[in-house]
Enzyme design. Sequence first.
Site: not given
Length: 453
Positions: A41-44, A47
């Site tokens: 996911s793009i959230k890596d 994060a």
Amino acid sequence: MWSNNILETIGNTPMVKLNKITKDIKATVLAKIETTNPGNSIKDRMALKMIEDAERDGRLKPGGTIIEGTSGNTGMGLAIAAVIKGYKCIFTSTDKQSKEKFDALRAFGAEVIVCPTNVDPEDPRSYYSVSSRLEREVPNSWKPNQYDNLSNSQAHYEQTGPEIWEQTEGKITHLVVGVGTGGTISGTARFLKEKNPNIQVLGIDTYGSVFKKYKETGEFDKNEIYPYITEGIGEDFLPQNVDFSLIDHFEKVTDKDAALMTRQIAMQEGIFAGNSTGSAVAGTLQMKDRFKEGDVVVIIFPDHGTRYLGKMYNEDWLRERGFLKDDKLTARDIIRKKDNPEIVTIDSEKTVLEAINVIKSLNISQIPVTQKGMVIGKVTESDILDALLENPSLKSQPVQTITTTPFPFVDLNTSIDKISTLINKENIAVLVEDERGRIEIITQFDIINAISL
């Protein structure tokens, strides 16, 4: 050349032209495929950025515990970074998120606490409040707070925006992004608008969220807030990462359209994407009149379909919510085709002998057992036989003494395939409540009868 650890593989995700699903759009439509990040996911991106910024200024210390409220994807990014960097993780989330997301977080050693969805953010039971309380209680802990932590949007200003600009050779005219924390759309938009102020930034919202009305009126309307199914976008408050000045328009997409489009993307483009991607593509199609020949539209595809196998990619889940109608028989169809739809039950206070007489007189093999009108269990021919062989005097005892677990309940929209898997040696029937609130029973014979008619 290899990477020194998995974190070095974050970013530089591919861009793919969409062809079939966007055939009615005159512009070139490109998908930024963020599922190639290590956490899918793009959230890596954000994060890791939040962790590194916190390490730099001392908010996150060696051996610390990361505590965050997350719908799953940010937690995955944090958990992966924590494994490499030596931190513990505790995540709070809502009960509307898919089980697959929680299982994935736990696979990286994280603790997951599931909180109710339908409560205000200020409610002590909300996943926001629980994560804040844990931060106060757990020693040496740090809460990234992805909603208000501007490292979130900064990650996309530094990475996602430049990648899109380079991959489109500066030709991008429209950016379409689902808006949740706001970090992706705001950070990416800030970079792109610095390059070309004429780029239109289009946010995807969901019904039950406050974003669209707030953008258009400046009013935070609590009447806009109600539970919704779509995951990853929309909010019932205003995160600091949402920079409304950078977003030119919000488009709302229904839960149904988002769910069905999620599946269509896989079937038409071969891209196995998540629920918010379905929203983004459905919203783009709704806005097709905004795009003209020569425009270059980039849609961010934030996460992977594996997180939604029990939901958007599960036909029974879709049918139960009225999202999917097809030619397969359902419990409703089976009941309509029954010769005698009226269910026979027996009260728990009746004797075993009375149960035997009912079974014999009606030539049936099982009876649901009720107590004050509610189904509490069942008795079958084999239950009675086993009990009497062991103790013949049970004939005069209440039937509740030999009652076993009730038959499973199914929804009227449950498919014949799912019902068939539920009927086995232990459960020789299923129960269903019809439109009038009456309990009906479906046996294997009823399924055969429905198929043959």
